[in-house]
Design an enzyme around this catalytic site. Sequence first.
Site, PDB file in Angstrom:
ATOM      1  N   GLU A   1      -6.130   7.274 -14.250  1.00  0.00           N
ATOM      2  CA  GLU A   1      -6.128   8.697 -14.524  1.00  0.00           C
ATOM      3  C   GLU A   1      -5.187   9.467 -13.426  1.00  0.00           C
ATOM      4  O   GLU A   1      -5.551  10.539 -12.878  1.00  0.00           O
ATOM      5  CB  GLU A   1      -7.537   9.224 -14.637  1.00  0.00           C
ATOM      6  N   GLY A   2      -4.526   8.684 -12.634  1.00  0.00           N
ATOM      7  CA  GLY A   2      -3.699   9.080 -11.620  1.00  0.00           C
ATOM      8  C   GLY A   2      -4.439   8.902 -10.182  1.00  0.00           C
ATOM      9  O   GLY A   2      -5.570   9.228  -9.789  1.00  0.00           O
TER      10      GLY A   2
ATOM     11  N   LEU B   1       0.284   3.568 -21.461  1.00  0.00           N
ATOM     12  CA  LEU B   1       1.305   3.762 -20.870  1.00  0.00           C
ATOM     13  C   LEU B   1       1.869   3.165 -19.816  1.00  0.00           C
ATOM     14  O   LEU B   1       3.198   2.803 -19.563  1.00  0.00           O
ATOM     15  CB  LEU B   1       0.826   5.289 -20.048  1.00  0.00           C
TER      16      LEU B   1
ATOM     17  N   GLY C   1       3.802   2.162 -12.938  1.00  0.00           N
ATOM     18  CA  GLY C   1       2.252   2.516 -12.991  1.00  0.00           C
ATOM     19  C   GLY C   1       2.362   4.156 -12.481  1.00  0.00           C
ATOM     20  O   GLY C   1       2.320   5.046 -13.501  1.00  0.00           O
TER      21      GLY C   1
ATOM     22  N   ARG D   1     -38.853   1.394   1.955  1.00  0.00           N
ATOM     23  CA  ARG D   1     -38.858   0.475   3.052  1.00  0.00           C
ATOM     24  C   ARG D   1     -39.103   0.774   4.368  1.00  0.00           C
ATOM     25  O   ARG D   1     -38.916   1.899   4.755  1.00  0.00           O
ATOM     26  CB  ARG D   1     -37.129  -0.043   3.203  1.00  0.00           C
TER      27      ARG D   1
ATOM     28  N   GLN E   1     -33.506   8.941  12.031  1.00  0.00           N
ATOM     29  CA  GLN E   1     -32.509  10.231  11.629  1.00  0.00           C
ATOM     30  C   GLN E   1     -31.143   9.794  11.280  1.00  0.00           C
ATOM     31  O   GLN E   1     -30.457  10.507  10.599  1.00  0.00           O
ATOM     32  CB  GLN E   1     -32.516  10.907  12.969  1.00  0.00           C
TER      33      GLN E   1
ATOM     34  N   GLU F   1       2.829   0.016 -17.181  1.00  0.00           N
ATOM     35  CA  GLU F   1       3.763  -1.022 -17.540  1.00  0.00           C
ATOM     36  C   GLU F   1       3.624  -1.982 -16.152  1.00  0.00           C
ATOM     37  O   GLU F   1       3.365  -1.556 -15.338  1.00  0.00           O
ATOM     38  CB  GLU F   1       5.188  -0.832 -17.657  1.00  0.00           C
ATOM     39  N   PRO F   2       4.289  -3.250 -16.179  1.00  0.00           N
ATOM     40  CA  PRO F   2       4.094  -4.517 -15.230  1.00  0.00           C
ATOM     41  C   PRO F   2       5.135  -3.423 -13.894  1.00  0.00           C
ATOM     42  O   PRO F   2       4.764  -3.831 -12.934  1.00  0.00           O
ATOM     43  CB  PRO F   2       4.907  -5.453 -15.794  1.00  0.00           C
TER      44      PRO F   2
ATOM     45  N   ASP G   1      -5.457  17.042 -17.863  1.00  0.00           N
ATOM     46  CA  ASP G   1      -6.497  18.062 -17.356  1.00  0.00           C
ATOM     47  C   ASP G   1      -7.841  17.735 -17.769  1.00  0.00           C
ATOM     48  O   ASP G   1      -8.468  17.604 -16.891  1.00  0.00           O
ATOM     49  CB  ASP G   1      -6.164  19.348 -17.824  1.00  0.00           C
TER      50      ASP G   1
END
Length: 383
Positions: free
Chosen positions: A364-365, A124, A130, A269, A280, A126-127, A241
Amino acid sequence: MIRDPELLDQLVDTVSRFVRERLIPNEARLAEEDAVPAGLLQEMKELGLFGLSIPEEFGGLGLTMEEEALVAMEIGKTSPAFRSIFGTNNGIGAQGILIDGTPEQKRKYVPRLATGELLSSFCLTEPDSGSDAASLRTTAVRDGDEYVLNGTKRYITNGPEADLFTVMARTDPDNKGAGGITAFIVEGDTPGLKRGPSDNKMGQKGAHTCDIIFDDCRVPAENIIGGKEGQGFKTAMRVLDRGRLHISAVCVGVAERLVEESLNYAVERKQFGVRLADHQLIQAMLADSKTEAYAGRSMVLDAARRKDAGEKVSTLASCCKLFCAEMVGRVADRAVQVHGGAGYMAEYAVERFYRDVRLFRIYEGTTQIQQVVIARDMVREVS
């Protein structure tokens, strides 16, 4: 909507053991060799990982969305590159054919995708397009019983190895929007399909991407997904989805692995005469990461159950992708911080994960696209 809890538990346990015993010990090798070892690839096929979401009638496991999410969370506990090799077969590489393909297309390709005989890819981006995918420029011109494809696709996952490509191309030059786009199935050995060199990426070594160039590439008209022009962009959007929920689940798995790595290091450690885990400010980072990972898990499973129940979950899927992709980045950052100087060293897994997870906010977006989708859907609902 878990249909058989006992069988699902067995599957999740099997995948968890495979991740723990076979994949995690080979993470360094994967990164060093920039390739999934052939033996492990065969084991993935035998486990059915290439057909997780493919219906049983086509040889897959036919998992529901909730079941797939639980398995994806286990897979996420190792290097994302391991998942990448089979993820496309379960997602955008097969789902478009399953959702909109003709019966002949399904019979011809889907069973071979389920077994891993065919490795799929999705073209999907391309240069010059996006996030604005509807503005793609790759063309497909009808010539008798064939279409002639010309154009370049960029950052194509599995591009160097793929046997089968789902390609989005513009068949109607007068329609500059989504309605002019058609989806094609293009076999990897088709004359005119050329592969660029593998990209040198920030992270996810072993997951390969490259340019795919179409130079007068002739594709049979019968390879239009669904057999009808102008439906390609709709096909691409319909598979999102599931893909976004799957990636969100993987992000949760990675976050849980990073919490485990951070906790183990903090317990072992010592600084100022006591364990790191007793300081803490270290505890605060551990607590924040645990909380966010749990929130991500809860979101994904809720959205997955709603999808299985037949609800429209596009907004929720984007919410999950937005939160989980950003969340795992924060968890990775804290993991490096908990490790201190050691976290900047390649011998520790957190250094590699810190680079690997950055991609989740992009593919994926992007995060910004998810924000647009969520807000647009919110406004539409009240309008």
